[in-house]
Design an enzyme around this catalytic site. Structure first.
Site, PDB file in Angstrom:
ATOM      1  N   HIS A   1       0.848  -1.197   0.000  1.00  0.00           N
ATOM      2  CA  HIS A   1       0.000   0.000   0.000  1.00  0.00           C
ATOM      3  C   HIS A   1       0.880   1.243   0.000  1.00  0.00           C
ATOM      4  O   HIS A   1       1.880   1.300   0.714  1.00  0.00           O
ATOM      5  CB  HIS A   1      -0.900  -0.006   1.238  1.00  0.00           C
ATOM      6  CG  HIS A   1      -1.957   1.050   1.219  1.00  0.00           C
ATOM      7  ND1 HIS A   1      -1.682   2.381   1.469  1.00  0.00           N
ATOM      8  CD2 HIS A   1      -3.283   0.978   0.978  1.00  0.00           C
ATOM      9  CE1 HIS A   1      -2.799   3.078   1.380  1.00  0.00           C
ATOM     10  NE2 HIS A   1      -3.795   2.247   1.086  1.00  0.00           N
TER      11      HIS A   1
ATOM     12  N   CYS B   1      -3.764   2.802  -4.405  1.00  0.00           N
ATOM     13  CA  CYS B   1      -4.716   3.614  -3.637  1.00  0.00           C
ATOM     14  C   CYS B   1      -4.764   5.014  -4.228  1.00  0.00           C
ATOM     15  O   CYS B   1      -3.789   5.763  -4.152  1.00  0.00           O
ATOM     16  CB  CYS B   1      -4.307   3.659  -2.167  1.00  0.00           C
ATOM     17  SG  CYS B   1      -5.424   4.646  -1.152  1.00  0.00           S
TER      18      CYS B   1
ATOM     19  N   HIS C   1      -7.689   0.556  -4.040  1.00  0.00           N
ATOM     20  CA  HIS C   1      -8.527   1.334  -3.138  1.00  0.00           C
ATOM     21  C   HIS C   1      -8.933   2.589  -3.900  1.00  0.00           C
ATOM     22  O   HIS C   1      -8.063   3.340  -4.361  1.00  0.00           O
ATOM     23  CB  HIS C   1      -7.753   1.759  -1.890  1.00  0.00           C
ATOM     24  CG  HIS C   1      -7.351   0.626  -1.005  1.00  0.00           C
ATOM     25  ND1 HIS C   1      -6.558   0.812   0.118  1.00  0.00           N
ATOM     26  CD2 HIS C   1      -7.633  -0.692  -1.061  1.00  0.00           C
ATOM     27  CE1 HIS C   1      -6.375  -0.358   0.709  1.00  0.00           C
ATOM     28  NE2 HIS C   1      -7.007  -1.287   0.015  1.00  0.00           N
TER      29      HIS C   1
ATOM     30  N   ASP D   1     -12.944   3.075  -0.933  1.00  0.00           N
ATOM     31  CA  ASP D   1     -12.170   3.448   0.243  1.00  0.00           C
ATOM     32  C   ASP D   1     -12.910   4.530   1.021  1.00  0.00           C
ATOM     33  O   ASP D   1     -13.931   5.053   0.571  1.00  0.00           O
ATOM     34  CB  ASP D   1     -10.782   3.916  -0.207  1.00  0.00           C
ATOM     35  CG  ASP D   1      -9.718   3.718   0.855  1.00  0.00           C
ATOM     36  OD1 ASP D   1     -10.022   3.127   1.905  1.00  0.00           O
ATOM     37  OD2 ASP D   1      -8.578   4.155   0.631  1.00  0.00           O
ATOM     38  N   HIS D   2     -12.362   4.881   2.166  1.00  0.00           N
ATOM     39  CA  HIS D   2     -12.903   5.861   3.099  1.00  0.00           C
ATOM     40  C   HIS D   2     -14.151   6.605   2.628  1.00  0.00           C
ATOM     41  O   HIS D   2     -14.113   7.390   1.678  1.00  0.00           O
ATOM     42  CB  HIS D   2     -11.836   6.915   3.429  1.00  0.00           C
ATOM     43  CG  HIS D   2     -10.581   6.322   3.959  1.00  0.00           C
ATOM     44  ND1 HIS D   2      -9.451   7.076   4.166  1.00  0.00           N
ATOM     45  CD2 HIS D   2     -10.255   5.060   4.334  1.00  0.00           C
ATOM     46  CE1 HIS D   2      -8.482   6.305   4.633  1.00  0.00           C
ATOM     47  NE2 HIS D   2      -8.953   5.066   4.745  1.00  0.00           N
TER      48      HIS D   2
ATOM     49  N   TYR E   1     -15.087   4.415   7.766  1.00  0.00           N
ATOM     50  CA  TYR E   1     -15.503   3.046   7.454  1.00  0.00           C
ATOM     51  C   TYR E   1     -16.940   2.748   7.849  1.00  0.00           C
ATOM     52  O   TYR E   1     -17.260   1.669   8.336  1.00  0.00           O
ATOM     53  CB  TYR E   1     -14.546   2.051   8.111  1.00  0.00           C
ATOM     54  CG  TYR E   1     -13.200   2.007   7.433  1.00  0.00           C
ATOM     55  CD1 TYR E   1     -13.018   1.294   6.248  1.00  0.00           C
ATOM     56  CD2 TYR E   1     -12.113   2.703   7.954  1.00  0.00           C
ATOM     57  CE1 TYR E   1     -11.794   1.268   5.613  1.00  0.00           C
ATOM     58  CE2 TYR E   1     -10.873   2.684   7.324  1.00  0.00           C
ATOM     59  CZ  TYR E   1     -10.725   1.964   6.158  1.00  0.00           C
ATOM     60  OH  TYR E   1      -9.501   1.938   5.522  1.00  0.00           O
TER      61      TYR E   1
END
Length: 362
Positions: A207, A245, A274, A319-320, A333
């Site tokens: 990552h 990401c 991500h 993602d987020h 999350y």
């Protein structure tokens, strides 16, 4: 592309598996054994317990995020060989359980970092945000305390309290580690584990650093196209790959995300993605947003199109997400906004695919 959803387990996640199962296009979850301290071996029994729980909900478990790397490995201490051997045992056990991809990072001390876990936007939603001017003024120990205090009672991935108890001592040890030394230590780690990954068919997907620049005097190396190219060449194997990401790499405005997707995607080195959007306030100040292009600074259509163009068949997760509709959950999350993000990503992919098939694709 296989759509997945990060899940923190029955005991530490406000989101339930049955809710994830109901998200259109969702094939599985990305999970981990969060109760095992970094550096210890994951037993096959506990891995299979997690897998059975997920499978019984009608979902797959093929990606682990994360098997964290012990600081002694990153520091290059004599004890690293013991921890690498434990990591190898975990890889073998995960393979026996049918795991295909392991997401990990090589960030010294701190994992992802934000200065506000609940910045309120004009619409009333709350998001993660980062202000570099705040970081330059804050004591790292105070930052750890603030993160724990504002986590809504949930553990934060990469911010495990037991791991950060000896923060002062760990920071002192890193004073002798620069970017070159960290690259050397990463190479030593990869040379040890990748032959095993090839043998048992488990791909490693590192990552990016989040954010992708040095912090508190600590080196960060998974930050840019040139560094990623250097990283995948440390051990030239398709099993030495990336988690692409968009939010982490994209927070450095010099990084061209669609270009990076095409470059490393054509090499077959992107195993996991991500996908999120962020909004820049200034050069190194940003906050997260919904996945919609117009809400942030990224062209999400061009990002998804890049994945489509390279024939990406790996795993992806939204993602987020924002905290919306009164939800109280682990920062970044929650269920609702990540579910919207998954639907948006799937919608872009379907539209691109249908344009391609109809001959209207450019």
């Amino acid at each position: 592309m296989k759509m997945t959803f990060r899940w923190f387990g029955e005991k530490d996640d406000s989101v339930k598996l049955w809710q994830i199962k109901q998200i259109p296009g969702m094939t599985g979850v990305v999970g981990a054994l969060f109760d095992i301290p970094v550096g210890e071996v994951w037993s096959l029994e506990k891995i299979n317990q997690l897998k059975t729980t997920v499978n019984n909900a009608g979902l797959e478990l093929e990606v682990i995020e994360s098997v964290n790397v012990h600081e002694d490995i990153k520091l290059g201490l004599p004890t690293r060989d013991m921890y690498i051997e434990n990591y190898i045992k975990t890889i073998k056990n995960l393979s026996k359980a049918g795991i295909k991809v392991i997401c990990y990072n090589f960030m010294p001390v701190f994992d992802w970092l934000r200065t506000d876990l609940a910045k309120k936007l004009e619409d009333g939603s709350e998001v993660l945000s980062y202000d570099d001017s705040t970081i330059s003024k804050v004591d790292p120990i105070k930052l750890v305390e603030d993160m724990e205090e504002n986590s809504h009672g949930f553990s934060l991935p990469g911010w495990e309290s037991y791991r950060l108890k000896e923060l002062k001592d760990t920071l002192e040890k890193y004073k002798s580690v620069d970017e070159e030394k960290l690259f050397d230590n990463l190479k030593y780690f990869l040379e040890s584990i990748i032959p095993v990954c090839e043998e048992v068919d488990v791909k490693m997907a590192i990552h990016p650093d989040d954010p992708p620049w040095n912090l508190f005097g600590l080196p960060r190396i998974v930050t840019s196209k040139s560094n990623l190219e250097r990283l995948v060449s440390l051990v030239d194997s398709p099993y030495n790959g990336l988690t692409l990401c968009t939010g982490s790499l994209g927070s450095n405005q010099k990084n061209n995300i669609p270009d990076m997707i095409r470059y490393f995607g054509k090499m077959g080195r992107i195993h996991f993605a991500h996908i999120r959007n962020i909004k820049f306030v200034s050069q190194r100040t940003f906050h997260e947003t919904s996945h919609l292009s117009s809400d942030g600074s990224f062209d999400m259509y061009e990002i998804i199109k890049a994945f489509y163009d390279v024939g990406f068949k790996g795993y992806v997760r939204p993602d987020h997400g924002r905290m919306i509709w009164g939800e109280k959950a682990r920062p970044g999350y929650g269920l609702y906004d990540r579910a919207l993000g998954a639907a948006y990503i799937n919608g872009l992919w379907e539209a691109i695919d249908k344009c391609k098939r109809s001959g209207k694709y450019e």
